[in-house]
Design a protein around this motif. Structure first.
Motif, PDB file in Angstrom:
ATOM      1  N   GLU A 146       0.853  -1.188   0.000  1.00 12.22           N
ATOM      2  CA  GLU A 146       0.000   0.000   0.000  1.00 12.22           C
ATOM      3  C   GLU A 146       0.885   1.232   0.000  1.00 12.22           C
ATOM      4  OE1 GLU A 146      -3.808   0.382   2.174  1.00 12.22           O
ATOM      5  OE2 GLU A 146      -2.779   1.965   3.306  1.00 12.22           O
TER       6      GLU A 146
ATOM      7  N   ARG B 247      -0.329  -7.456  -5.354  1.00  9.20           N
ATOM      8  CA  ARG B 247      -1.324  -6.382  -5.282  1.00  9.20           C
ATOM      9  C   ARG B 247      -0.645  -5.093  -4.855  1.00  9.20           C
ATOM     10  NH1 ARG B 247      -4.266  -4.289  -0.969  1.00  9.20           N
ATOM     11  NH2 ARG B 247      -6.335  -3.429  -1.454  1.00  9.20           N
TER      12      ARG B 247
ATOM     13  N   ASN C 181      -1.832  -1.196  -3.849  1.00  9.78           N
ATOM     14  CA  ASN C 181      -2.927  -0.276  -3.567  1.00  9.78           C
ATOM     15  C   ASN C 181      -2.365   1.129  -3.414  1.00  9.78           C
ATOM     16  OD1 ASN C 181      -5.563   0.613  -2.937  1.00  9.78           O
ATOM     17  ND2 ASN C 181      -5.104   0.492  -0.752  1.00  9.78           N
TER      18      ASN C 181
ATOM     19  N   LYS D 232      -2.353  -6.912  -9.437  1.00  8.39           N
ATOM     20  CA  LYS D 232      -3.642  -6.303  -9.127  1.00  8.39           C
ATOM     21  C   LYS D 232      -3.391  -4.862  -8.692  1.00  8.39           C
ATOM     22  CE  LYS D 232      -5.743 -10.674  -7.672  1.00  8.39           C
ATOM     23  NZ  LYS D 232      -6.367 -11.419  -6.542  1.00  8.39           N
TER      24      LYS D 232
ATOM     25  N   CYS E 115      -4.844  -1.295  -7.451  1.00  8.75           N
ATOM     26  CA  CYS E 115      -6.015  -0.741  -6.767  1.00  8.75           C
ATOM     27  C   CYS E 115      -5.792   0.733  -6.431  1.00  8.75           C
ATOM     28  CB  CYS E 115      -6.296  -1.511  -5.480  1.00  8.75           C
ATOM     29  SG  CYS E 115      -6.429  -3.307  -5.685  1.00  8.75           S
TER      30      CYS E 115
ATOM     31  N   ASN F 181      -7.627   4.152  -4.238  1.00  8.98           N
ATOM     32  CA  ASN F 181      -8.642   4.792  -3.412  1.00  8.98           C
ATOM     33  C   ASN F 181      -8.696   6.258  -3.830  1.00  8.98           C
ATOM     34  OD1 ASN F 181      -7.367   2.514  -1.615  1.00  8.98           O
ATOM     35  ND2 ASN F 181      -9.418   2.860  -0.830  1.00  8.98           N
TER      36      ASN F 181
ATOM     37  N   THR G 129      -8.884  -2.156  -9.791  1.00  5.76           N
ATOM     38  CA  THR G 129     -10.049  -1.856  -8.965  1.00  5.76           C
ATOM     39  C   THR G 129      -9.964  -0.417  -8.489  1.00  5.76           C
ATOM     40  OG1 THR G 129     -10.230  -4.144  -8.175  1.00  5.76           O
ATOM     41  CG2 THR G 129     -11.337  -2.446  -6.885  1.00  5.76           C
TER      42      THR G 129
ATOM     43  N   SER H 161     -11.743   2.142  -5.849  1.00  8.51           N
ATOM     44  CA  SER H 161     -12.651   2.401  -4.742  1.00  8.51           C
ATOM     45  C   SER H 161     -12.931   3.899  -4.726  1.00  8.51           C
ATOM     46  CB  SER H 161     -12.015   1.965  -3.417  1.00  8.51           C
ATOM     47  OG  SER H 161     -12.792   2.401  -2.323  1.00  8.51           O
TER      48      SER H 161
ATOM     49  N   SER I 109     -15.036  -3.300 -12.208  1.00  7.36           N
ATOM     50  CA  SER I 109     -13.766  -2.795 -11.677  1.00  7.36           C
ATOM     51  C   SER I 109     -13.928  -1.586 -10.768  1.00  7.36           C
ATOM     52  CB  SER I 109     -12.825  -2.426 -12.830  1.00  7.36           C
ATOM     53  OG  SER I 109     -12.438  -3.567 -13.551  1.00  7.36           O
TER      54      SER I 109
END
Length: 291
Positions: A9, A79, A81, A108, A110, A112, A133, A135, A172
């Motif tokens: 992250e 992943r 993020n 992956k 991601c 925010n 993805t 969010s 997604s």
């Protein structure tokens, strides 16, 4: 000994263009400036947590040392993020996407984001990754979205949501909703919007500012919300149960309601907004509850 980092992250500081009423300066540089410039007004509210200040976080991601290290950092990542602040305002987000490009079919990716910004450079790279993805932090639509996440423009967020769906597909993207005082009024329209676009909603509870919790919502307003919740088909059963239990467990607290009114009165004074104009009509005469 090789010790791979699989789930990473990245928090690119608190650079952000919004001043969300449930946020803190730790996550928004814009909010920090507003609190600093109006510190006396905010202190007069006597609302705990409002004046916990964090200056703009140093931009460590622009250093060559991080850029040199990033290739090793992401070598084994499954992943990644990326958050902030607002990651789509920070150039390092594009740099990270470029670094990950050789693994675009497996990693992956991601984000925010408040999705008020969607630079072309981001759009072009999003389409190249197989697993993405987003969010999207969102508490309402229309004028309620613009109040709760001031000074966002709903038309821009709505347009960017559609762009993401066109690029990545609706599977997604999901909405992350912070359940708070304003949700009692804003969530019905947001839920209908997400349902019509086939976008899922994830719920988290507001933290850090007690007067924004459901305890500060007049009971008649909660009852009206529960009536809508019982009749709506825009949310799955598990979400409806979560929301129902949260509302039923929240006993109205007069002191928290008064603190809430102090908080929004200060925001309205500073921003030239009006909570009552945006979040009315209501089934209860709030004038009888104000301090």
């Amino acid at each position: 000994e090789h010790n791979p980092l699989l789930d990473i992250e990245l928090r690119f500081g608190n650079t952000c263009n919004l001043k969300c009423m449930m946020c803190t300066p730790k996550a928004s540089s814009a909010l920090y400036v507003e609190r600093l410039q109006n510190s006396q007004l905010f202190q007069q509210t006597n609302v705990p947590g409002l004046m916990v200040m964090h200056e703009k976080i140093p931009e460590w991601w622009i250093d060559q040392e991080f850029k040199d290290f990033s290739t090793k950092l992401f070598a084994d990542a499954v992943r990644v993020n990326i958050t902030g602040g607002e990651p789509f305002m920070i150039g390092a987000t594009v740099d990270v996407m470029e670094t990950l490009m050789p693994r675009r079919d497996s990693v992956k990716l991601c984000f925010n984001t408040n999705l008020t910004k969607l630079p072309v450079a981001i759009q072009q790279r999003l389409s190249l990754f197989k697993h993405v993805t987003l969010s999207v932090s969102l508490e309402g639509i229309g004028s309620m979205a613009e109040y709760l996440r001031y000074p966002c423009k709903w038309s821009e967020v709505d347009s960017n949501i559609q762009k993401v769906i066109d690029i990545l597909g609706v599977e997604s993207i999901f909405v992350n909703h912070t359940l708070q005082h304003g949700s009692i009024y804003s969530l019905p329209a947001l839920a209908e919007y997400c349902h019509s676009h086939r976008i899922k909603i994830h719920f988290t509870m507001v933290q850090g500012i007690d007067c924004l919790s459901l305890h500060s919502v007049p009971r008649a307003d909660c009852d009206k919300f529960l009536h809508w919740l019982d009749s709506t088909e825009s949310l799955p059963t598990n979400d409806k149960n979560f929301l129902r239990n949260g509302v039923l467990a929240s006993e109205f607290n007069q002191d928290q309601y008064q603190n809430f009114r102090r908080y929004v009165d200060v925001l309205d004074q500073i921003r030239n907004t009006s909570w009552d104009s945006v979040f009315s009509p209501s089934p209860v005469d709030h004038s009888t509850l104000q301090f």
